[in-house]
Write a protein that holds these residues in place. Sequence first.
Motif, PDB file in Angstrom:
ATOM      1  N   ASP A  70       6.190  -3.594  -3.720  1.00 37.35           N
ATOM      2  CA  ASP A  70       6.465  -2.204  -3.328  1.00 37.35           C
ATOM      3  C   ASP A  70       5.370  -1.248  -3.802  1.00 37.35           C
ATOM      4  O   ASP A  70       5.053  -0.273  -3.125  1.00 37.35           O
ATOM      5  CB  ASP A  70       7.809  -1.755  -3.901  1.00 37.35           C
ATOM      6  CG  ASP A  70       8.978  -2.453  -3.231  1.00 37.35           C
ATOM      7  OD1 ASP A  70      10.007  -2.666  -3.904  1.00 37.35           O
ATOM      8  OD2 ASP A  70       8.858  -2.795  -2.040  1.00 37.35           O
ATOM      9  N   SER A  71       4.783  -1.518  -4.956  1.00 34.67           N
ATOM     10  CA  SER A  71       3.770  -0.586  -5.480  1.00 34.67           C
ATOM     11  C   SER A  71       2.487  -0.645  -4.664  1.00 34.67           C
ATOM     12  O   SER A  71       1.821   0.371  -4.467  1.00 34.67           O
ATOM     13  CB  SER A  71       3.491  -0.874  -6.958  1.00 34.67           C
ATOM     14  OG  SER A  71       3.019  -2.188  -7.130  1.00 34.67           O
ATOM     15  N   LEU A  72       2.145  -1.821  -4.173  1.00 29.62           N
ATOM     16  CA  LEU A  72       0.958  -1.974  -3.337  1.00 29.62           C
ATOM     17  C   LEU A  72       1.283  -1.797  -1.862  1.00 29.62           C
ATOM     18  O   LEU A  72       0.394  -1.662  -1.032  1.00 29.62           O
ATOM     19  CB  LEU A  72       0.322  -3.348  -3.552  1.00 29.62           C
ATOM     20  CG  LEU A  72      -0.328  -3.603  -4.911  1.00 29.62           C
ATOM     21  CD1 LEU A  72      -0.961  -4.979  -4.948  1.00 29.62           C
ATOM     22  CD2 LEU A  72      -1.369  -2.532  -5.228  1.00 29.62           C
ATOM     23  N   SER A  73       2.567  -1.833  -1.548  1.00 27.37           N
ATOM     24  CA  SER A  73       3.018  -1.737  -0.159  1.00 27.37           C
ATOM     25  C   SER A  73       2.358  -2.809   0.715  1.00 27.37           C
ATOM     26  O   SER A  73       1.847  -2.530   1.801  1.00 27.37           O
ATOM     27  CB  SER A  73       2.721  -0.342   0.410  1.00 27.37           C
ATOM     28  OG  SER A  73       3.454  -0.131   1.604  1.00 27.37           O
ATOM     29  N   GLY A  74       2.381  -4.025   0.187  1.00 30.41           N
ATOM     30  CA  GLY A  74       1.824  -5.152   0.918  1.00 30.41           C
ATOM     31  C   GLY A  74       2.113  -6.432   0.166  1.00 30.41           C
ATOM     32  O   GLY A  74       2.580  -6.386  -0.986  1.00 30.41           O
ATOM     33  N   PRO A  75       1.850  -7.566   0.778  1.00 33.69           N
ATOM     34  CA  PRO A  75       2.079  -8.827   0.077  1.00 33.69           C
ATOM     35  C   PRO A  75       1.002  -9.081  -0.980  1.00 33.69           C
ATOM     36  O   PRO A  75      -0.161  -8.719  -0.791  1.00 33.69           O
ATOM     37  CB  PRO A  75       2.027  -9.879   1.181  1.00 33.69           C
ATOM     38  CG  PRO A  75       1.259  -9.250   2.282  1.00 33.69           C
ATOM     39  CD  PRO A  75       1.436  -7.771   2.170  1.00 33.69           C
ATOM     40  N   VAL A  76       1.414  -9.689  -2.068  1.00 29.87           N
ATOM     41  CA  VAL A  76       0.485 -10.095  -3.119  1.00 29.87           C
ATOM     42  C   VAL A  76       0.636 -11.592  -3.341  1.00 29.87           C
ATOM     43  O   VAL A  76       1.709 -12.161  -3.131  1.00 29.87           O
ATOM     44  CB  VAL A  76       0.742  -9.354  -4.447  1.00 29.87           C
ATOM     45  CG1 VAL A  76       0.368  -7.892  -4.299  1.00 29.87           C
ATOM     46  CG2 VAL A  76       2.173  -9.507  -4.901  1.00 29.87           C
TER      47      VAL A  76
END
Lengths: 126, 110
Positions: free
Chosen positions: B94-100
Amino acid sequence: QVHLLQSGPEVKKPGASVKVSCKASGYTFTTYGISWVRQAPGQGFEWMGWISAYNGQTKYAQKVQGRVTMTTDSSTSTAYMELRSLRPDDTAVYYCARDGGTMIRGIIITYGMDGWGQGTTVTVSS
Amino acid sequence: QSLLTQPPSASGTPGQRVSISCSGSASNIGSHHVYWYQQVPETAPKLLIFRNNQRPSGVPDRFSGSKSGTSASLAISGLRSEDEADYYCAAWDDSLSGPVFGGGTKLTVL
């Protein structure tokens, strides 16, 4: 069977742009999205962004936002990723992958990246 | 430093069961599905597990995934020499708004 065929290796100078293509076959292109993921030498994976092949909706990683543009051409079932203002730390293998087809409230609804291209090596060096 | 932490290496002998952990936080594993990928060196990754514990068609049932709280794990039973590869976990953050992705675990079959 999902098949993604990427364009060949590229060597670019710092500041230049690169455009990588990813031609899909074996499925209905517009039913899914395409994610782009890169892997720097000896490193893990970094997601760069996603595009819906249905409506062109995009979501880019914060790290490359402003330098990257993803597009698709449904007439040829091909996705493209253009990265501008290249830097040496952009040197990596770039992969396209079939991914979820929709995005809801900013989250890509996915069942995983279930088909990957063979990778395109992009080298940025002066 | 990845937001998802994996051990850099794991090993086992043929026939053994090995487990690879993936530790995250409330903003990723704690709130979203976990995915596992296998990468044989110099080849493209392959999806092994989706949505925590689901196997795509064609993936042997020797591979299984689980998730609890902010951690997940991949288990491989009946280890085979062809399982020697790098394994990566991934989850939306959620913090990067993308997959990690996790940093990867190199599995060696002794």
